[in-house]
Design an enzyme around this catalytic site. Structure first.
Site, PDB file in Angstrom:
ATOM      1  N   PHE A 146      40.195  35.260  39.111  1.00 23.34           N
ATOM      2  CA  PHE A 146      40.567  33.856  38.924  1.00 23.34           C
ATOM      3  C   PHE A 146      42.047  33.632  38.655  1.00 23.34           C
ATOM      4  CE2 PHE A 146      38.472  35.675  35.194  1.00 23.34           C
ATOM      5  CZ  PHE A 146      39.525  35.717  34.303  1.00 23.34           C
TER       6      PHE A 146
ATOM      7  N   GLY B 131      44.482  31.891  41.342  1.00 28.15           N
ATOM      8  CA  GLY B 131      44.268  30.457  41.559  1.00 28.15           C
ATOM      9  C   GLY B 131      44.373  29.623  40.307  1.00 28.15           C
ATOM     10  N   HIS B 132      44.534  30.243  39.147  1.00 33.33           N
ATOM     11  CA  HIS B 132      44.549  29.500  37.879  1.00 33.33           C
ATOM     12  C   HIS B 132      45.576  30.095  36.933  1.00 33.33           C
ATOM     13  CE1 HIS B 132      42.928  27.675  34.141  1.00 33.33           C
ATOM     14  NE2 HIS B 132      42.456  26.782  34.972  1.00 33.33           N
ATOM     15  N   PHE B 133      46.790  29.928  37.039  1.00 33.80           N
ATOM     16  CA  PHE B 133      47.558  29.346  38.131  1.00 33.80           C
ATOM     17  C   PHE B 133      48.591  30.362  38.542  1.00 33.80           C
ATOM     18  CE2 PHE B 133      45.891  25.845  35.644  1.00 33.80           C
ATOM     19  CZ  PHE B 133      45.309  25.057  36.601  1.00 33.80           C
TER      20      PHE B 133
ATOM     21  N   ASN C 276      46.255  31.873  33.475  1.00 32.45           N
ATOM     22  CA  ASN C 276      45.510  31.816  32.224  1.00 32.45           C
ATOM     23  C   ASN C 276      44.021  31.713  32.542  1.00 32.45           C
ATOM     24  OD1 ASN C 276      44.731  28.731  31.766  1.00 32.45           O
ATOM     25  ND2 ASN C 276      46.815  28.792  32.604  1.00 32.45           N
TER      26      ASN C 276
END
Length: 158
Positions: free
Chosen positions: A52, A55-57, A62
């Site tokens: 993740f 894409g975050h971010f 985080n």
């Protein structure tokens, strides 16, 4: 009921035997302590390789809130799935309440998660979970989780 001492631990292979989550949604790395039917403590070690983070971010990686909640839930279910009679059973969320996010969790952080089971009756588990990074509160909430195979035994028959 399992008679494991409170200091017992579970590695990743034991966690997989006790609950149904698998990669990419197995979100705890080790159960560092548990007292069957009462409590469980687990850790999650976050690295930039987590699926993740890109894409975050990209510019500020985080841990998303839903990932934090799932890590807490997986620790919570270990409070009763570490009991022999419930090992490996499927679980379902019933409710999540009083969730609080206190700090950002970033690559390199080790999240310590502590779960307490307040009640487990007729396939409904109720309790609270809190997490921290280096002793600093990160996320907490109250959980209600069902074990459908047990709950179904108590449904009225027509």
């Amino acid at each position: 009921m399992s008679e494991a001492p409170a200091a017992a631990t579970l590695d990743i292979n034991a966690i997989i035997r006790h609950q149904r989550n698998r990669f990419p949604v197995l979100l705890i790395d080790r159960v560092t302590a548990f007292d069957p039917g009462k409590s469980a403590t687990a850790i999650k070690c976050y690295t930039y390789n987590e699926w993740f983070f890109p894409g975050h971010f990209e510019d500020d990686p985080n841990v998303p809130g839903f990932v934090q909640i799932e890590s807490l839930a997986q620790t919570f279910i270990m409070t009763f799935l570490c009991m022999d009679e419930y090992q490996g059973m499927k679980t379902s969320f019933v409710s999540i309440d009083k969730v609080k996010f206190k700090r950002k969790i970033v690559p390199g952080d080790v999240l310590t998660i502590e779960a307490t089971l307040r009640s487990f009756k007729r396939g409904i588990a109720m309790g609270s979970v809190r997490s921290a990074v280096d002793g600093e509160p990160a996320c907490s909430g109250d959980f209600v989780v069902a074990v459908p195979a047990i709950l179904d035994r108590f449904k009225p028959r027509t």
